[in-house]
Write a protein that holds these residues in place. Structure first.
Motif: not given
Length: 227
Positions: A99-103
């Motif tokens: 969530f929020k980093s796209n890692v």
């Protein structure tokens, strides 16, 4: 001239109608709050206990999901930018984005239940998935997964920046790498009114996919660029 005046009158009428609806809704909400307050006070007088008004739980509350950039994906489809294997990879991997980093993170960390009353010192950083772990997660061999991911890296759909330090991976000492999916294709973050992505992720992909060409070799641009 008459036609132009009609449009102006209609716009003003629409604005006034919306204003009346807003004022009406505000009055309704105020009355509802006053009614709840009155009922709760009466309950307290009768029982001597504090009561609270609850609402039914949203079935989607807390359920992780991604948003696909439809117009960007449509463009890539029209210019045959992605192979079938690459499209299959992106479809399968989206369940494991942080969530929020796209890692791309490990399955265990993605679906780990959050502990209540966790203080900041107890925060555990989700583990970025290795190629071997990603292959297992999507049900493919490591060799095929590695080939697809490297191809997507060349096409600027994936990035794997090298981290600091050393780790042991498959019996070898290597620099840690983190695989990140381009948010211009899919995004695992809220996008209401503003992009709430990790700033580092945005910087990494800010200038990506600016040299796209269609089947005739003509340069094309992504329809949606939001950072």
């Amino acid at each position: 001239m008459k036609k132009r005046n009609f449009r102006i009158d209609f716009t003003e009428a629409e604005k006034n109608a919306r204003k009346r609806d807003f004022e009406k809704d505000s009055e309704t909400r105020f009355k509802a709050e006053e009614l709840k307050k009155s009922l709760l006070e009466q309950l307290k007088e009768l029982t001597g206990e504090d009561h609270f008004v609850g609402t039914s739980k949203d079935p989607f509350a807390g359920e992780p999901f991604n948003q696909t950039m439809h117009r960007n994906l449509d463009l890539l489809t029209r210019i045959n930018y992605l192979t079938t294997a690459e499209e299959s990879f992106l479809f399968r991997i989206q369940a494991y984005l942080e969530f929020k980093s796209n890692v791309i993170i490990c399955r265990e960390d993605k679906f780990k239940k959050k502990r209540k009353n966790v203080i900041e010192d107890e925060y555990e950083l989700p583990k970025a998935a290795t190629v071997s772990e990603i292959a297992e997660m999507i049900g493919k061999s490591r060799q095929k997964t590695s080939a697809i991911m490297n191809s997507l890296k060349e096409k600027e759909i994936l990035l794997n920046p090298e981290g600091a330090g050393q780790i042991i991976e498959n019996g070898r000492t290597v620099s840690p790498r983190t695989w990140i999916v381009n948010p211009y294709i899919m995004i695992c973050a809220p996008r209401k009114n503003e992009v709430k992505l990790d700033k580092l992720t945005m910087r990494l992909f800010q200038h990506s996919l600016k040299n796209l060409k269609d089947k005739d070799g003509k340069k094309v641009n992504l329809p949606a660029r939001f950072f």
